[in-house]
Write a protein that holds these residues in place. Sequence first.
Motif, short mmCIF file in Angstrom:
data_model
loop_
_atom_site.label_atom_id
_atom_site.label_comp_id
_atom_site.label_asym_id
_atom_site.label_seq_id
_atom_site.Cartn_x
_atom_site.Cartn_y
_atom_site.Cartn_z
N ARG A 171 6.35 4.42 4.63
CA ARG A 171 7.11 4.01 5.81
C ARG A 171 8.47 3.42 5.41
O ARG A 171 9.48 3.67 6.06
CB ARG A 171 6.34 2.95 6.61
N THR A 184 0.85 -1.19 0.00
CA THR A 184 0.00 0.00 0.00
C THR A 184 0.89 1.24 0.00
O THR A 184 2.09 1.18 0.31
CB THR A 184 -0.88 0.05 1.27
N SER A 185 0.30 2.37 -0.32
CA SER A 185 1.09 3.61 -0.38
C SER A 185 1.59 3.95 1.01
O SER A 185 2.68 4.51 1.18
CB SER A 185 0.25 4.74 -0.96
N GLU A 186 0.82 3.60 2.03
CA GLU A 186 1.25 3.86 3.40
C GLU A 186 2.53 3.08 3.71
O GLU A 186 3.49 3.62 4.26
CB GLU A 186 0.12 3.42 4.35
N THR A 187 2.54 1.81 3.32
CA THR A 187 3.74 1.00 3.55
C THR A 187 4.93 1.57 2.79
O THR A 187 6.03 1.68 3.33
CB THR A 187 3.48 -0.45 3.09
N ASP A 244 1.49 -4.34 6.43
CA ASP A 244 0.76 -4.02 5.19
C ASP A 244 -0.49 -4.88 5.07
O ASP A 244 -0.45 -6.10 5.28
CB ASP A 244 1.68 -4.25 3.99
#
Lengths: 708, 708
Positions: A349, A343-346, A387
């Motif tokens: 990070r 994901t874009s969040e992962t 994720d």
Amino acid sequence: MLTDAYQPYVFPNLTRLFSPRSIVVIGASEKPHSIGNLAMQNIVEHSGFKGEVYPVNPKQDSVMGLTCYPDVASLPKPADVVVVVIPAGGVCAAVEQAGEIGCAFAVILTSGFSEADDWGRAEEAKLVEISQRSGIRIYGPNCPGLVNLNLPLGMTFSPAFKDDIAPGPIGLATQGGGLGRNMIQHNERGAQFGLWSSSGNECDLQVADFVHHMAQDPDIKVIGCLVEGFKDGARFAAACAEAARRGKPVVGLKVGRSEYGARAAASHTASITGSAEVNSTVFRQLGVVEVDDLDELVDVAMLFCRKMPTGDEQIAVFASSGGAASLCADNVGMAGLTLAEFTSETSARLAEALPAYANMSNPIDTTSISISHPDAYREALAACAADANVGLVLAPLPMDYGSYSVVNAESLKAVQDGVDVPIVPIWMSERQGEGYHTLARAGLGPLKSLRNMRKALRRWVDYGAWRAAQDSEWRPAIIRTGSGGEPGATRTLNEIEGKQALAAAGVPVTAPEIAQTAEDAVRIAGAMGGRLAMKIVSPQIVHKSDVGGVRLGETVDTAKFAYDQIITNVREASPKAELSGVLIEPMAPEGGIEAFVGVSCDPVFGQVMTFGLGGIYVEMFADVTRRMLPITQAMAMDMIGELKSARLLTGYRGQPTRDLEALAALIARVSDFAEATPGLIEMDINPVWVGTEGEGAIALDAVLVVKA
Amino acid sequence: MLTDAYQPYVFPNLTRLFSPRSIVVIGASEKPHSIGNLAMQNIVEHSGFKGEVYPVNPKQDSVMGLTCYPDVASLPKPADVVVVVIPAGGVCAAVEQAGEIGCAFAVILTSGFSEADDWGRAEEAKLVEISQRSGIRIYGPNCPGLVNLNLPLGMTFSPAFKDDIAPGPIGLATQGGGLGRNMIQHNERGAQFGLWSSSGNECDLQVADFVHHMAQDPDIKVIGCLVEGFKDGARFAAACAEAARRGKPVVGLKVGRSEYGARAAASHTASITGSAEVNSTVFRQLGVVEVDDLDELVDVAMLFCRKMPTGDEQIAVFASSGGAASLCADNVGMAGLTLAEFTSETSARLAEALPAYANMSNPIDTTSISISHPDAYREALAACAADANVGLVLAPLPMDYGSYSVVNAESLKAVQDGVDVPIVPIWMSERQGEGYHTLARAGLGPLKSLRNMRKALRRWVDYGAWRAAQDSEWRPAIIRTGSGGEPGATRTLNEIEGKQALAAAGVPVTAPEIAQTAEDAVRIAGAMGGRLAMKIVSPQIVHKSDVGGVRLGETVDTAKFAYDQIITNVREASPKAELSGVLIEPMAPEGGIEAFVGVSCDPVFGQVMTFGLGGIYVEMFADVTRRMLPITQAMAMDMIGELKSARLLTGYRGQPTRDLEALAALIARVSDFAEATPGLIEMDINPVWVGTEGEGAIALDAVLVVKA
């Protein structure tokens, strides 16, 4: 969930065998290194056993400080388990006494029974009689004993027992002892076994009973079994069905996948080994995860202990070496599994944690920051494991880097403690340094090579998919016929008889008539009209074409000539055959596809169907699929779809789709018929004509072999 | 034996790279943990290097007691090897200086070149220029260095070097370092590596050069290589051919057998990964033993070090557990190998040594006498290993039995010392006790599981068979086209052009004529007579059937209608296509079998032929076989025999045998044609009509794609 509607077998309650309140040791001894002494030591000194122990030995007053009894009859009360370690000559008498006073189980470690010679076979038969008469259940003979590591209690003479004591959720059922010990020793890398049965000659209790017991035991989550031969295939299938119903995977390895193995196993355990193809069929149908070697069995069992799969897990690869990342990803692909997309969040990070020159997409290559910046390594791993798309994280560790590897191992453990997704290290190095042991102790169950990973992970995911499919449609495996194929006289039905039997069971067949004379033939042909098949009928002739006994495409005009020709050909080729006449039937329309349906009786698992398209597909490509009976129409549809050549039926290159519903219905009717025909030894419907949608499927020929 | 007639590549002499007389270290340092310090320590302290070492560092006068030079130009004389560990920015200048003063090799450990960014790619291109200009050959950049364990000498910064120093006959060529170290660490179980190249970005020297060097090195017997991507496939093939000529097996693992692996490897090494199928084809053709994982590579290499196989080894299984004997024999059978039958002499010796209840036929089960009577165990093993029918003895050891296992291990060693036949222990337990280490130290190279044994043994025997076949007929792999398939405009020949080109090369084709009008068509059809095929000819139309552009079975009577119909169909389906006319040719007789022959240009290995029967055999069963060009008629015969569906050509179910000679000749002519046609990108002859013996084989259609 799976229902418990199906319970045709009554299994013994083995609670008091695995967790006895009292144990008798017949042949207890203080003589160092004797079996009787080793067994006593294991029970009294190395186990955490709190119950009563009664040594029996006429030559001693006490053994290891415990009052010793001269014989079983002198015991103050019956015990749950009698462990027998005296020489074979005295075993029957001792077990008989134990049964008479009401002992529940005899664990007979002594060898020299059916595995040895005729005398031993006779003695073993006596043991079975004693068991049936008095109700005492027998474990063994010729086995290293029984181990409950969750108590712990070892009713075994093995000097290795004391080294392998640790509790766990894996139950293990084997026959011989050596290979079982091999698997138990995987506790070195964190495999946790709770129960281990190793039931030797299995004159009474058998692998199936232990699998069933482990399915009931709340402390057991996964069941492993290594089988050299089955005493009763149907019983095994029922036990596996029970394990499936309770959501416990069974991981199985069956010896006998080659001729050499089958022969050696038969001579080692005196069991029936059966056919490897049928065994694999049964395992697959029951959801038993079939594995290829002992370490693979343990790999898969350990993964199940980590987490039960859903079947749609996507994988993340987290490496610190570009080569390891590539090769690990390669193996994920070779296993047909999917690398997760982060994901874009992962990704954000990861970008924060890792240097710009690291590879932040899947497979991740952190580069050497695993050594230089352990915190960053840990943060990146945490991001990856958190994720939402990741179902499992693989962490390949290509080499032992001494203390650096320990730091990495501790990072893996720290991250795992915070997440539910399994983080699975692959310790690829031959050198098992402290980092390796750290992973093992942390319960991360390091796999030992990428190839091992590839196989274990595939099986783990596949089991999840199997379970997911079962949730909506559980198909119990009912083996009504038990072990078929016993020797005895058989009779082959002629084609008319065979087709009549099938027709009566609702299987679409051509409607043949029989002509006794050429005039008959003309009359029948006239009434039928169209293009006709004409075939000799004789109890002595199975391969009709080989004797010139088949003519196709005849009509009323050619029927007389064809009749005479068939009779002449057959008389010449088989002068002694009794001829019942010539069968005449309408030919199936041209353009059909030919399939075949066979049912055979496996000596272990009973009736099994083989289905495929005929000719080259079977002979050159072995393109067939199998199932234990009974087979529903829905199962038959699955079978059709499993053929590599299935596309020929579903519209290959613009050809019409075939009548799959009719074909599946025919298969299901054949299954019903086979089940309802007790004396059936074998049947072969070949060919089955399969028309286009709406045209149906018809058995054009059928050979049935029944008990005479 | 193999001849050395074929030597199209000139390989560099790398003797002074692997065994230099003098070494410069550019970036030598005394700063602890710095790369410059680690590299110096490895050369000066951990190696047995006797030559001169010149540290270069403008900031120091001496490093580790050696005079330090400010730059390369100041050196007293050129050195054989310059090890470069300074940051990327200074590398080109330093290497240029080294080249100018006449240094032979630069080993560039520094990273940050083509694997990193555009700047790095440009700098790496400069390195190539420098090399070409001054003659200095470059190893790296972006690599952990080079190791000669037979000296020993480590030109590497690896802190693990000092732990892995032992000489040996295995040469190892890798690209990345991590996975190479993984294999080196198999020295734990007795794998003996002598050379290890790990050549990183390979801007100049590449895996092929190291394989070739190891083929020359008399201390190297076996070559392992792990390849993520090839810089030059043809060069690699030539190096492997040289190793084969010198009787040294090459064991290869290629990353990129799945999409994931190919993609990851390409991004890791910036090499072309090519197709896994073609890679396997090339490996097989060159006798490179393709393996499935790193430990398998080492397993196979270790077996080769034990003994070179003949290809007809029969196997003995020598176990002390019935279960291990069965499962081991099972795996021998699964590998398709043969268990030896013992001579009567051996049987007599076994009967004397072993108790009556032991199993004395193959697989042997000595029972627990391995523990109770080690002498008898040893005598039985000696009898087994001395048997004339036994080519290799497997000794599966299912568990670690502490000191008993040590005694067993010593027995294995003692017996091995007296015989030539390899005795191969399989240490099946996860617990690596002293018995395991005894086996490893004794050079018995314990395998780690039955599955590993199965795979390694099969490959070992297969290599023997391959070599035996080569002895009579060595087919050099000549890759004349190098890496084909570069991007660029292409042109597809129309069927007439294609067939004319093939006909000129001696490939049997139908003799088509082209009709521009319906009247033409009638005239041509009349002249040809018989049944005719008619097909549209247009540069824009490749799939002629899809636009209604093909009609079969036409005659002079229907030719006009057919012509008009084809034109109408095509005009409607492809209004913009230029139509060159309608091709007319005699149809092949009915009853032929259809095959196909394709040639494609693999980006790594050049021209490769794919051959098979058409339609379902390819599409459902992927039943094809491949070879690098050139292909002789004899090789073509082998290809035909490799098809699973080969029986369709050799007389399946009473059908006539096909004209295999003609088919093989056609394949060989196509190979000749493809080789002689430099601009050929791809060709597809489909179908090839194959008649019965004497009828020939004819290309019925052909699509050729050439550079525009």
